[in-house]
Design a protein around this motif. Structure first.
Motif, PDB file in Angstrom:
ATOM      1  N   ASP A 115       0.801  -1.262  -0.045  1.00  0.00           N
ATOM      2  CA  ASP A 115      -0.121   0.104  -0.092  1.00  0.00           C
ATOM      3  C   ASP A 115       0.800   1.254   0.168  1.00  0.00           C
ATOM      4  OD1 ASP A 115      -2.328  -1.728   0.274  1.00  0.00           O
ATOM      5  OD2 ASP A 115      -2.506  -1.361   2.395  1.00  0.00           O
ATOM      6  N   VAL A 116       2.015   1.243   0.775  1.00  0.00           N
ATOM      7  CA  VAL A 116       2.651   2.326   0.957  1.00  0.00           C
ATOM      8  C   VAL A 116       3.387   2.488  -0.403  1.00  0.00           C
ATOM      9  CG1 VAL A 116       4.806   3.257   2.135  1.00  0.00           C
ATOM     10  CG2 VAL A 116       3.195   1.991   3.258  1.00  0.00           C
ATOM     11  N   TYR A 117       3.703   1.680  -1.054  1.00  0.00           N
ATOM     12  CA  TYR A 117       4.623   1.390  -2.315  1.00  0.00           C
ATOM     13  C   TYR A 117       3.619   2.259  -3.416  1.00  0.00           C
ATOM     14  CZ  TYR A 117       6.397  -0.609  -6.804  1.00  0.00           C
ATOM     15  OH  TYR A 117       7.081  -0.816  -7.871  1.00  0.00           O
ATOM     16  N   LYS A 118       2.466   1.840  -3.471  1.00  0.00           N
ATOM     17  CA  LYS A 118       1.472   2.243  -4.331  1.00  0.00           C
ATOM     18  C   LYS A 118       1.103   3.612  -4.101  1.00  0.00           C
ATOM     19  CE  LYS A 118      -0.684  -2.153  -4.850  1.00  0.00           C
ATOM     20  NZ  LYS A 118      -1.829  -2.895  -4.598  1.00  0.00           N
ATOM     21  N   ALA A 119       1.235   4.333  -2.912  1.00  0.00           N
ATOM     22  CA  ALA A 119       0.776   5.729  -2.622  1.00  0.00           C
ATOM     23  C   ALA A 119       2.228   6.578  -2.977  1.00  0.00           C
ATOM     24  CB  ALA A 119       0.792   5.956  -1.151  1.00  0.00           C
ATOM     25  N   LEU A 120       3.237   5.962  -2.688  1.00  0.00           N
ATOM     26  CA  LEU A 120       4.617   6.606  -3.414  1.00  0.00           C
ATOM     27  C   LEU A 120       4.515   6.724  -4.804  1.00  0.00           C
ATOM     28  CD1 LEU A 120       7.195   5.149  -0.922  1.00  0.00           C
ATOM     29  CD2 LEU A 120       6.028   7.164  -0.714  1.00  0.00           C
ATOM     30  N   ALA A 121       4.211   5.757  -5.410  1.00  0.00           N
ATOM     31  CA  ALA A 121       4.239   5.621  -6.892  1.00  0.00           C
ATOM     32  C   ALA A 121       3.103   6.625  -7.465  1.00  0.00           C
ATOM     33  CB  ALA A 121       3.901   4.202  -7.498  1.00  0.00           C
ATOM     34  N   LEU A 122       2.430   6.975  -6.756  1.00  0.00           N
ATOM     35  CA  LEU A 122       1.369   7.812  -7.481  1.00  0.00           C
ATOM     36  C   LEU A 122       1.565   9.485  -6.718  1.00  0.00           C
ATOM     37  CD1 LEU A 122      -2.132   5.952  -7.135  1.00  0.00           C
ATOM     38  CD2 LEU A 122      -0.575   6.409  -8.881  1.00  0.00           C
ATOM     39  N   GLY A 123       2.686   9.638  -6.138  1.00  0.00           N
ATOM     40  CA  GLY A 123       3.226  10.868  -5.995  1.00  0.00           C
ATOM     41  C   GLY A 123       3.295  11.361  -4.382  1.00  0.00           C
ATOM     42  N   ARG A 141       6.919  -2.507  16.471  1.00  0.00           N
ATOM     43  CA  ARG A 141       6.786  -3.865  15.689  1.00  0.00           C
ATOM     44  C   ARG A 141       5.857  -3.562  14.369  1.00  0.00           C
ATOM     45  NH1 ARG A 141       9.099  -7.933  13.464  1.00  0.00           N
ATOM     46  NH2 ARG A 141       7.598  -9.760  13.032  1.00  0.00           N
ATOM     47  N   MET A 142       4.845  -2.851  14.454  1.00  0.00           N
ATOM     48  CA  MET A 142       4.198  -2.279  13.444  1.00  0.00           C
ATOM     49  C   MET A 142       4.744  -1.542  12.206  1.00  0.00           C
ATOM     50  SD  MET A 142       2.401   0.746  12.212  1.00  0.00           S
ATOM     51  CE  MET A 142       2.550   1.684  13.503  1.00  0.00           C
ATOM     52  N   LEU A 143       5.652  -0.474  12.839  1.00  0.00           N
ATOM     53  CA  LEU A 143       6.452   0.284  11.961  1.00  0.00           C
ATOM     54  C   LEU A 143       7.417  -0.738  11.085  1.00  0.00           C
ATOM     55  CD1 LEU A 143       6.890   3.511  14.033  1.00  0.00           C
ATOM     56  CD2 LEU A 143       5.744   3.349  11.763  1.00  0.00           C
ATOM     57  N   ASN A 144       7.969  -1.563  12.009  1.00  0.00           N
ATOM     58  CA  ASN A 144       9.024  -2.433  11.249  1.00  0.00           C
ATOM     59  C   ASN A 144       8.361  -3.412  10.331  1.00  0.00           C
ATOM     60  OD1 ASN A 144      12.033  -1.767  12.024  1.00  0.00           O
ATOM     61  ND2 ASN A 144      10.981  -1.977  14.269  1.00  0.00           N
ATOM     62  N   ILE A 145       7.380  -3.874  10.479  1.00  0.00           N
ATOM     63  CA  ILE A 145       6.346  -4.691   9.437  1.00  0.00           C
ATOM     64  C   ILE A 145       6.407  -3.845   8.348  1.00  0.00           C
ATOM     65  CG2 ILE A 145       4.193  -5.741   8.979  1.00  0.00           C
ATOM     66  CD1 ILE A 145       4.128  -6.618  11.930  1.00  0.00           C
ATOM     67  N   PHE A 146       5.998  -2.712   8.339  1.00  0.00           N
ATOM     68  CA  PHE A 146       5.772  -1.866   7.078  1.00  0.00           C
ATOM     69  C   PHE A 146       7.205  -1.796   6.483  1.00  0.00           C
ATOM     70  CE2 PHE A 146       1.754   0.052   8.914  1.00  0.00           C
ATOM     71  CZ  PHE A 146       0.993  -0.135   7.433  1.00  0.00           C
ATOM     72  N   ARG A 147       8.324  -1.447   7.345  1.00  0.00           N
ATOM     73  CA  ARG A 147       9.730  -1.393   6.858  1.00  0.00           C
ATOM     74  C   ARG A 147       9.998  -2.292   5.982  1.00  0.00           C
ATOM     75  NH1 ARG A 147      13.611   2.127   8.519  1.00  0.00           N
ATOM     76  NH2 ARG A 147      12.656   2.379  10.656  1.00  0.00           N
ATOM     77  N   THR A 148       9.731  -3.691   6.556  1.00  0.00           N
ATOM     78  CA  THR A 148      10.274  -4.986   5.812  1.00  0.00           C
ATOM     79  C   THR A 148       9.390  -5.277   4.619  1.00  0.00           C
ATOM     80  OG1 THR A 148      11.027  -5.733   8.014  1.00  0.00           O
ATOM     81  CG2 THR A 148      10.463  -7.292   5.899  1.00  0.00           C
ATOM     82  N   GLU A 149       8.297  -5.047   4.712  1.00  0.00           N
ATOM     83  CA  GLU A 149       7.342  -5.242   3.545  1.00  0.00           C
ATOM     84  C   GLU A 149       7.414  -4.203   2.358  1.00  0.00           C
ATOM     85  OE1 GLU A 149       3.348  -7.265   5.781  1.00  0.00           O
ATOM     86  OE2 GLU A 149       3.288  -5.230   4.834  1.00  0.00           O
ATOM     87  N   LEU A 150       7.885  -3.033   2.717  1.00  0.00           N
ATOM     88  CA  LEU A 150       8.141  -2.089   1.639  1.00  0.00           C
ATOM     89  C   LEU A 150       9.409  -2.339   0.892  1.00  0.00           C
ATOM     90  CD1 LEU A 150       7.630   0.847   0.244  1.00  0.00           C
ATOM     91  CD2 LEU A 150       8.493   1.743   2.351  1.00  0.00           C
TER      92      LEU A 150
END
Length: 377
Positions: free
Chosen positions: A297-305, A329-338
């Protein structure tokens, strides 16, 4: 905390722990909750087009936001009354952001004060979310306190002349538990929310407090009382984004208030491309929150600007299950997945080419083509 390997698992654990009034308050949306569901499913309709054999050698998530270095493009959105989730509430959340070198945003209606958060996380990049009250001295005092305490920006919520209808809160007659208070205020403004004769205690609390007559002129007033950059939070239209910038805002946060204000509005990821295009000539930063639950989800938002993505409920779920450690832990899950997404999709963060194939829902057809290729170079 290592047993949780997805934000969804943290959410499920948190919802099983929280008392019903707090659980319903945190998770609910406006009226039929259609936009609440769409905030997530809109991300799922976007398709990533990977580039193969590009020779991945590094993946660096660091970036700058309003001139400040962050270790990953995921920050923490403002959410109210966090001590309902954990005894340390906003303090634990801010410490987690400090430890992970990202941004923490404190709500006006927090259960920890501006000064308490500043003391608990002195090195965190802290923003203050602001509602403008009818009593301008109340508002002025909040802004000046935030500036004095070392906060780096004011996130002005612009989508809330009043709070939306959240049926779960009406049904539960939601109030703040009696051992808690709205810590940024004294007297009745800190305790009025503890009781309600009918309906939502939160809606009753803000009745006659928030200024419904606000226009973009108020941004100019804010700029006259603070040197902090002002972020317009709650924008869903390109023309509103332009008005915000022309009034003096330094950045735009594309947000539908967690789908808690008005049901049937666009999801934030749907609204993002129009807003990015509308403000392109102004060279300002654009952020997004709403419905973000995975690194893709983060990746897609970054891709769209989007320059940065913010998460509210995921931080509450992490706070509920483990305090500071749960949020980290939540932030690091996002970090790893991104990190995984960026490398498998075949690009270097910031520098390389991203391509997305978008399949947009019908609400967007009037504003854009149903299928679009986006490239960011």
């Amino acid at each position: 905390m290592e047993k949780y390997i997805s934000v969804k698992e943290i959410e499920e654990a948190a919802l099983s722990i929280l008392p019903k009034p707090a659980r319903d308050y945190y998770k609910s949306g406006a009226t039929e909750e259609q936009t609440l569901a769409e905030n997530r499913t809109a991300f799922q309709r976007l398709r990533i087009r990977p580039k193969c054999l590009i020779g991945v050698t590094q993946c660096d998530l660091r970036t700058k936001v309003l001139g400040h270095d962050v270790s990953l493009p995921v920050g923490i959105s403002p959410t109210a009354m966090q001590r309902m989730a954990h005894p340390e509430g906003e303090l634990a959340n801010a410490r987690a952001a400090q430890a992970e070198k990202t941004i923490f945003t404190l709500s006006t209606i927090a259960t920890s004060s501006i000064e308490e958060v500043a003391e608990a996380a002195p090195d965190a990049i802290k923003w203050f979310q602001l509602y403008i009250y009818n009593d301008r001295e109340v508002t002025r005092n909040l802004v000046l306190r935030a500036e004095k305490a070392g906060f780096k920006a004011i996130a002005l919520t612009v989508d809330t002349p009043l709070f939306g209808i959240r049926r779960a809160d009406v049904r539960n007659k939601f109030t703040l538990p009696p051992h808690l208070r709205l810590a940024n205020f004294d007297g009745v403004l800190s305790t009025k929310i503890r009781s309600t004769k009918n309906g939502s205690g939160l809606n009753n609390y803000v009745e006659n407090l928030f200024d419904k007559s606000l226009t973009w002129e108020e941004v100019k007033w804010l700029k006259s009382i603070t040197k902090l950059p002002i972020i317009a939070k709650g924008i869903l239209r390109g023309d509103d984004a332009v008005k915000a910038i022309e009034a003096g805002c330094s950045a735009i946060l594309v947000s539908n208030h967690g789908a808690r204000q008005l049901d049937g509005v666009p999801t934030t990821i749907e609204a993002l491309p129009e807003i990015v295009e509308a403000v392109r000539k102004y060279n300002v930063e654009v952020y997004l929150d709403g419905g973000v639950t995975t690194g893709t989800d983060v990746y897609k938002a970054l891709a769209l600007g989007a320059r940065m993505v913010f998460v509210g409920r995921p931080a509450l779920w992490g706070l509920t299950v483990g305090g500071q450690a749960g949020v980290q832990r939540m932030l690091n899950i996002f970090r790893t997945e991104l990190e995984y997404t960026l490398q498998i999709a075949g690009m270097y963060f910031v520098f390389a080419v991203l391509q997305l194939l978008l399949t947009l829902p019908k609400i967007w057809f009037a504003m854009s083509r149903p299928t679009v290729n986006y490239e960011i170079k």
